[in-house]
Design a protein around this motif. Structure first.
Motif, PDB file in Angstrom:
ATOM      1  N   LEU A 154      61.702  44.388  44.209  1.00 60.98           N
ATOM      2  CA  LEU A 154      60.730  44.200  45.279  1.00 60.98           C
ATOM      3  C   LEU A 154      59.334  43.963  44.705  1.00 60.98           C
ATOM      4  N   SER A 155      58.583  43.092  45.361  1.00 58.58           N
ATOM      5  CA  SER A 155      57.214  42.802  44.943  1.00 58.58           C
ATOM      6  C   SER A 155      56.261  43.869  45.472  1.00 58.58           C
ATOM      7  N   ASP A 156      55.033  43.844  44.979  1.00 56.88           N
ATOM      8  CA  ASP A 156      54.014  44.765  45.494  1.00 56.88           C
ATOM      9  C   ASP A 156      53.772  44.523  46.976  1.00 56.88           C
ATOM     10  N   THR A 157      53.866  43.272  47.395  1.00 58.54           N
ATOM     11  CA  THR A 157      53.692  42.954  48.811  1.00 58.54           C
ATOM     12  C   THR A 157      54.744  43.662  49.656  1.00 58.54           C
ATOM     13  N   ALA A 158      56.001  43.599  49.210  1.00 61.66           N
ATOM     14  CA  ALA A 158      57.077  44.267  49.938  1.00 61.66           C
ATOM     15  C   ALA A 158      56.904  45.778  49.911  1.00 61.66           C
ATOM     16  N   LEU A 159      56.591  46.333  48.743  1.00 60.13           N
ATOM     17  CA  LEU A 159      56.451  47.781  48.614  1.00 60.13           C
ATOM     18  C   LEU A 159      55.297  48.320  49.454  1.00 60.13           C
ATOM     19  N   SER A 160      54.260  47.511  49.641  1.00 56.47           N
ATOM     20  CA  SER A 160      53.111  47.961  50.431  1.00 56.47           C
ATOM     21  C   SER A 160      53.448  48.138  51.904  1.00 56.47           C
ATOM     22  N   MET A 161      54.570  47.592  52.357  1.00 51.83           N
ATOM     23  CA  MET A 161      54.983  47.740  53.749  1.00 51.83           C
ATOM     24  C   MET A 161      55.640  49.088  54.017  1.00 51.83           C
ATOM     25  N   ASN A 162      56.097  49.765  52.965  1.00 53.07           N
ATOM     26  CA  ASN A 162      56.723  51.067  53.153  1.00 53.07           C
ATOM     27  C   ASN A 162      55.696  52.066  53.687  1.00 53.07           C
ATOM     28  N   GLY A 163      56.019  52.681  54.822  1.00 53.83           N
ATOM     29  CA  GLY A 163      55.139  53.692  55.395  1.00 53.83           C
ATOM     30  C   GLY A 163      53.898  53.152  56.068  1.00 53.83           C
TER      31      GLY A 163
END
Length: 489
Positions: free
Chosen positions: A418-427
């Motif tokens: 997962l990219s940082d963009t995807a991970l930033s969507m968590n929570g």
């Protein structure tokens, strides 16, 4: 984490299972990317009785789902998903009929049938669930064939029909699907009206060609013969709402903003096309290797419609043996294990001939906190003996940690980081996407009706997403939402 008295917490866990639980192409416009938003619902506060019931039903649903299933150009679409009930399920949106009406459906790569609750049989028992009214569609055809789907927690029954279905910016004008008039209590939860199976036709109870497969077999509709998922995590967010942004679904292309590096594809074992099967080749727990066996004993279905990860009892037992202080539960919670909440558990899974060990984070392994010091793990023992079901069912507990691609040709499953963009969507709290009706990129006709046997298994324009205004979503979806359908998975 939500704390419960230990004796009560274990029992209340299981009750939430019910929440979790074509032909020739004729492009109507130039190929455009299409998208569907995902959304998620926050975790309800459960008492101990509900917890135990949830764990039990989660296990039963999976066993029934897989034991009953028999084995048998161009554009791309992107849709935002909805995360429901703190990672309990992810659902999407389709549009059906003429004029087109939008419905939320679970997107399930572990089954192959599309079905919707019908207005003439389900509404009185399904409070708040939108239902399909066949009499309101000028293009609906009743096929006068019975249809039945069974799950561990209940069943859905009705008849087969045929109508125009739009999904992720594509349209099939004669898609066969179940019009369900009988649904067991708790099988559907508002605002979800049904389920769209994304497995292969060989496991379809209706015998019908699944929507995605019809587009692939057409040959001139999709940019690439694939589907891709990115799922968000909210199970560790105490103030998450019942519906939250859930990630993204792509049809016909991948979204390069959501992953980094290469997609590691591993072919489905020969003759196993039905479920999206991968052979589990390695399993570690906090760096300790656990023997998973070989051949069919290590086959795993990659299943977006399942919340947890189920596997053979001996392997799951060995996994928890590697976690000091773990303890097997008994009674109706048999198959689950508890362990000290103070222990950080990091599991990795490796598939096929790949050398890459994909992670399951501690946040996802921790299914529920049962007491001040004791937690329930998200890996559980699954009994598939005497059935044609694979030994492992790998659900969202794992899939939230990777970008997942299901490719029809060659038949394979791919994972990427997962990219940082995807991970930033968590929570990242936000409003649920709202489905509307938009335009379609391509249309095909002549969906196969199949045999139409009764056996158990689990108008213009497509459903479209209203994008969340969060900047991260805008970045992720730059590839285009024009006329796209919103998938709330």
């Amino acid at each position: 984490m939500h704390l419960l008295p230990y004796s009560l917490a274990v029992s209340c866990f299981l009750s939430i299972a019910n929440d979790y639980a074509l032909a020739a192409p004729s492009p109507s416009s130039s190929p455009l990317p299409r998208s569907i938003p995902l959304m998620r619902r926050s975790r309800p506060r459960r008492n101990s009785t509900e917890l135990s019931g949830w764990l039990k039903s989660q296990k039963e649903i999976l066993e029934a789902k897989y034991s009953n299933n028999p084995q048998r150009k161009r554009a791309s679409g992107l849709n935002l998903l909805t995360n429901q009930n703190a990672d309990s399920s992810f659902y999407g949106s389709i549009a059906v009929g003429t004029p087109a009406v939008s419905y939320n459906v679970i997107l399930d790569t572990g089954s192959s049938d599309l079905w919707l609750a019908a207005s003439d049989g389900v509404s009185t028992d399904s409070d708040g669930i939108p239902t399909f009214d066949s009499s309101s569609s000028s293009t609906f055809t009743d096929l006068n064939t019975t249809f039945s789907i069974s799950y561990g927690s209940g069943a859905a029954r009705g008849t087969l029909g045929q109508d125009t279905v739009q999904f992720a910016g594509f349209e099939v004008d004669s898609q066969v699907f179940g019009v369900v008039t009988q649904v067991s209590s708790g099988l559907l939860n508002s605002p979800v009206s049904g389920l769209m199976g994304l497995g292969f036709q060989t496991i379809a109870a209706s015998g019908a060609t699944p929507f995605w497969q019809a587009l692939v077999e057409n040959g001139n509709t999709l940019d690439s013969p694939l589907m891709a998922f990115q799922l968000t995590r909210f199970n560790d967010v105490n103030n998450a709402q019942s519906l939250e942004p859930g990630g993204t679904f792509n049809l016909g292309a991948v979204n390069s903003s959501l992953f980094t590096g290469d997609i590691d594809y591993q072919d489905i074992p020969d003759g196993q096309e039905g479920y999206w099967i991968q052979q589990l080749a390695g399993l570690t727990v906090n760096g300790n290797s656990v023997d998973v066996g070989s051949g069919s004993a290590a086959y795993a279905a990659i299943d977006t419609g399942t919340t947890l990860v189920g596997g053979p009892e001996d392997v799951i037992s060995a996994l928890y043996d590697a976690i000091p202080g773990s303890e097997a539960l008994t009674g109706q919670n048999s198959g689950y294990w508890t362990y000290p909440c103070s222990t950080n558990v990091n599991v990795t899974l490796r598939f096929g001939s790949s050398s890459i060990a994909w992670p399951v984070s501690n946040e996802d392994f921790l299914l529920e906190q049962a007491s001040q010091d004791t937690c329930v793990g998200a890996f559980f023992a699954l009994n598939t003996s005497g059935t044609s079901a694979p030994a492992w069912i790998v659900g969202d507990t794992f899939l939230k940690n990777v970008y997942t691609v299901f490719r029809a040709s060659p038949a394979s499953v791919g994972f990427a980081q997962l990219s940082d963009t995807a991970l930033s969507m968590n929570g990242a709290l936000g409003s649920a996407p709202s489905p509307t009706v938009g335009s379609v990129a391509a249309t095909i006709s002549g969906s196969s009706t199949g045999t139409g046997t009764d056996r158990s298994s689990s108008a213009n324009g497509a459903a479209r997403a209203t994008l969340n205004t969060l900047g991260m979503w805008a970045v992720a979806l730059t590839s285009g939402l024009v006329g796209g359908a919103m998938i709330l998975l």
